[in-house]
Design a protein around this motif. Structure first.
Motif, PDB file in Angstrom:
ATOM      1  N   PRO A  37       0.823  -1.216   0.000  1.00 36.32           N
ATOM      2  CA  PRO A  37       0.000   0.000   0.000  1.00 36.32           C
ATOM      3  C   PRO A  37       0.850   1.256   0.000  1.00 36.32           C
ATOM      4  CG  PRO A  37       0.035  -1.015   2.172  1.00 36.32           C
ATOM      5  CD  PRO A  37       0.696  -1.989   1.250  1.00 36.32           C
ATOM      6  N   GLN A  38       0.441   2.231  -0.809  1.00 40.47           N
ATOM      7  CA  GLN A  38       1.142   3.511  -0.847  1.00 40.47           C
ATOM      8  C   GLN A  38       0.795   4.337   0.386  1.00 40.47           C
ATOM      9  OE1 GLN A  38       3.396   4.947  -3.269  1.00 40.47           O
ATOM     10  NE2 GLN A  38       3.573   2.754  -3.650  1.00 40.47           N
ATOM     11  N   GLY A  39       1.756   5.117   0.841  1.00 42.51           N
ATOM     12  CA  GLY A  39       1.565   5.926   2.031  1.00 42.51           C
ATOM     13  C   GLY A  39       0.929   7.274   1.755  1.00 42.51           C
ATOM     14  N   LEU A  67       7.415   4.152  -0.935  1.00 44.00           N
ATOM     15  CA  LEU A  67       5.981   4.023  -0.652  1.00 44.00           C
ATOM     16  C   LEU A  67       5.339   5.363  -0.296  1.00 44.00           C
ATOM     17  CD1 LEU A  67       5.924   0.686   1.413  1.00 44.00           C
ATOM     18  CD2 LEU A  67       5.366   1.025  -1.008  1.00 44.00           C
ATOM     19  N   ASN A  68       6.093   6.442  -0.484  1.00 41.92           N
ATOM     20  CA  ASN A  68       5.569   7.807  -0.304  1.00 41.92           C
ATOM     21  C   ASN A  68       5.488   8.232   1.155  1.00 41.92           C
ATOM     22  OD1 ASN A  68       4.547  10.328  -1.224  1.00 41.92           O
ATOM     23  ND2 ASN A  68       2.444   9.657  -0.818  1.00 41.92           N
ATOM     24  N   TYR A  69       6.558   7.953   1.917  1.00 40.54           N
ATOM     25  CA  TYR A  69       6.667   8.487   3.272  1.00 40.54           C
ATOM     26  C   TYR A  69       7.860   9.436   3.351  1.00 40.54           C
ATOM     27  CZ  TYR A  69       3.310   4.918   4.544  1.00 40.54           C
ATOM     28  OH  TYR A  69       2.164   4.162   4.607  1.00 40.54           O
ATOM     29  N   GLU A  70       7.770  10.363   4.257  1.00 39.06           N
ATOM     30  CA  GLU A  70       8.895  11.272   4.538  1.00 39.06           C
ATOM     31  C   GLU A  70       9.729  10.601   5.635  1.00 39.06           C
ATOM     32  OE1 GLU A  70       9.311  15.152   7.187  1.00 39.06           O
ATOM     33  OE2 GLU A  70       7.995  15.504   5.462  1.00 39.06           O
ATOM     34  N   PRO A 107       1.424  14.037  12.989  1.00 37.91           N
ATOM     35  CA  PRO A 107       2.032  13.058  13.905  1.00 37.91           C
ATOM     36  C   PRO A 107       2.985  12.126  13.165  1.00 37.91           C
ATOM     37  CG  PRO A 107      -0.315  13.248  14.313  1.00 37.91           C
ATOM     38  CD  PRO A 107      -0.046  13.996  13.041  1.00 37.91           C
ATOM     39  N   ILE A 108       3.995  11.660  13.870  1.00 35.06           N
ATOM     40  CA  ILE A 108       5.098  10.912  13.276  1.00 35.06           C
ATOM     41  C   ILE A 108       5.031   9.451  13.684  1.00 35.06           C
ATOM     42  CG2 ILE A 108       7.632  10.755  13.168  1.00 35.06           C
ATOM     43  CD1 ILE A 108       7.518  13.808  14.087  1.00 35.06           C
ATOM     44  N   SER A 109       5.257   8.562  12.726  1.00 34.78           N
ATOM     45  CA  SER A 109       5.381   7.141  13.039  1.00 34.78           C
ATOM     46  C   SER A 109       6.830   6.854  13.412  1.00 34.78           C
ATOM     47  CB  SER A 109       4.970   6.279  11.834  1.00 34.78           C
ATOM     48  OG  SER A 109       3.581   6.322  11.632  1.00 34.78           O
ATOM     49  N   LEU A 231       1.703   1.359   8.560  1.00 35.54           N
ATOM     50  CA  LEU A 231       1.918   2.773   8.241  1.00 35.54           C
ATOM     51  C   LEU A 231       0.788   3.346   7.393  1.00 35.54           C
ATOM     52  CD1 LEU A 231       5.738   2.890   7.401  1.00 35.54           C
ATOM     53  CD2 LEU A 231       4.613   3.694   9.482  1.00 35.54           C
ATOM     54  N   ALA A 232       0.171   2.497   6.568  1.00 32.70           N
ATOM     55  CA  ALA A 232      -0.869   2.984   5.663  1.00 32.70           C
ATOM     56  C   ALA A 232      -2.205   3.225   6.349  1.00 32.70           C
ATOM     57  CB  ALA A 232      -1.062   1.983   4.518  1.00 32.70           C
ATOM     58  N   GLU A 233      -2.357   2.706   7.568  1.00 29.46           N
ATOM     59  CA  GLU A 233      -3.608   2.936   8.281  1.00 29.46           C
ATOM     60  C   GLU A 233      -3.701   4.396   8.690  1.00 29.46           C
ATOM     61  OE1 GLU A 233      -5.980   0.946   8.543  1.00 29.46           O
ATOM     62  OE2 GLU A 233      -5.111  -1.014   8.084  1.00 29.46           O
TER      63      GLU A 233
END
Length: 251
Positions: A37-39, A67-70, A107-109, A231-233
């Motif tokens: 899944p893309q972020g 996956l499109n996360y920073e 918010p940050i993972s 992460l995608a949730e």
């Protein structure tokens, strides 16, 4: 939850760690069996394990960027436990957390491998409003130092004395009040899997991955699928339904 016996992994698993980690890495080079899944672009900080720097997590970070996360390294070099007071070191890590949140506004993972997961969990406890979720990979937060094959290295890097007293061990075993997932492998050759398992609750879930080495946690395709799903949730808060849905999709 029934109390689990905290013992080091069998010696054979420890001896096979390098070979199994190489197999996990090779498996990561094959095309994905199904799309990940893309972020949504939210920021992620990745914390390395004991005795290594962000170089060890570079592969995972690159995959999450795709996956499109920073994605950010933890910026503290080699992880060898703080040479200062523990809470003072957490304050130092908090500066990066606050800076990224200020820049991104979201918010940050936090993802922590092995010892790095301890920092991820503690930051989630001290800054719950800044943290989307904490994901730990083979992190023995409910363990004892002598229940891992890394205990000798941990003690060596700290002048021959373990920095873990009973009060700190009790503190580390308490789960954050934000969504928190512990990913662990029963075939981990470095840390005992039982020390990576917390009490399941509204906020905490344990996810088992089969036949994954400790060092291979950063590369194994199944682990990447679990992390990508989490992460995608988009929901932030009650975690029970979220994680049940996530695990069902993986099966």
């Amino acid at each position: 939850m029934e109390k689990l016996e905290l013992t080091p992994p069998p010696a054979i698993l420890f001896a096979l760690e390098p070979l199994r980690a190489m197999a996990d890495y090779v498996a990561s080079l094959a095309p994905a069996s199904q799309p990940l899944p893309q972020g949504d672009g939210h920021p992620v900080i990745v914390f390395p394990g004991l005795g290594v720097s962000g170089y060890a997590t570079e592969g995972l970070r690159e995959r999450l960027k795709e996956l499109n996360y920073e994605v950010h390294d933890w910026e503290q070099g080699v992880n060898q436990w703080p040479d200062t007071e523990f809470d003072g070191f957490l304050d130092l890590l908090s500066e990066q957390l606050k800076r990224i949140h200020s820049q991104n506004g979201r918010p940050i993972s936090l993802i922590g491998w092995s010892l790095g997961g301890v920092y991820a969990r503690e930051l989630a406890k001290t800054h719950p409003k800044l943290v989307r979720q904490a994901i730990t990979l083979a992190t023995p937060f409910a363990d004892q130092p002598n229940s891992t094959h890394a205990g000798w290295l941990f003690t060596l890097l700290n002048g021959g004395v373990s920095p873990m007293d009973e009060a700190l061990l009790r503190r580390l075993s308490i789960d954050p009040a934000v969504p928190c997932t512990s990913v662990y492998s029963p075939s981990d050759g470095v840390v005992g899997w039982a020390g990576c398992v917390g009490t399941e609750s509204e906020y905490h879930r344990n996810i088992e991955v089969d036949n994954v080495s400790h060092w291979g946690m950063l590369h194994n395709p199944e682990v990447l699928r679990v992390v990508a799903r989490l992460l995608a949730e988009h929901r932030r808060g009650t975690f029970r339904t979220l994680l049940d849905t996530c695990v069902t999709k993986l099966l």
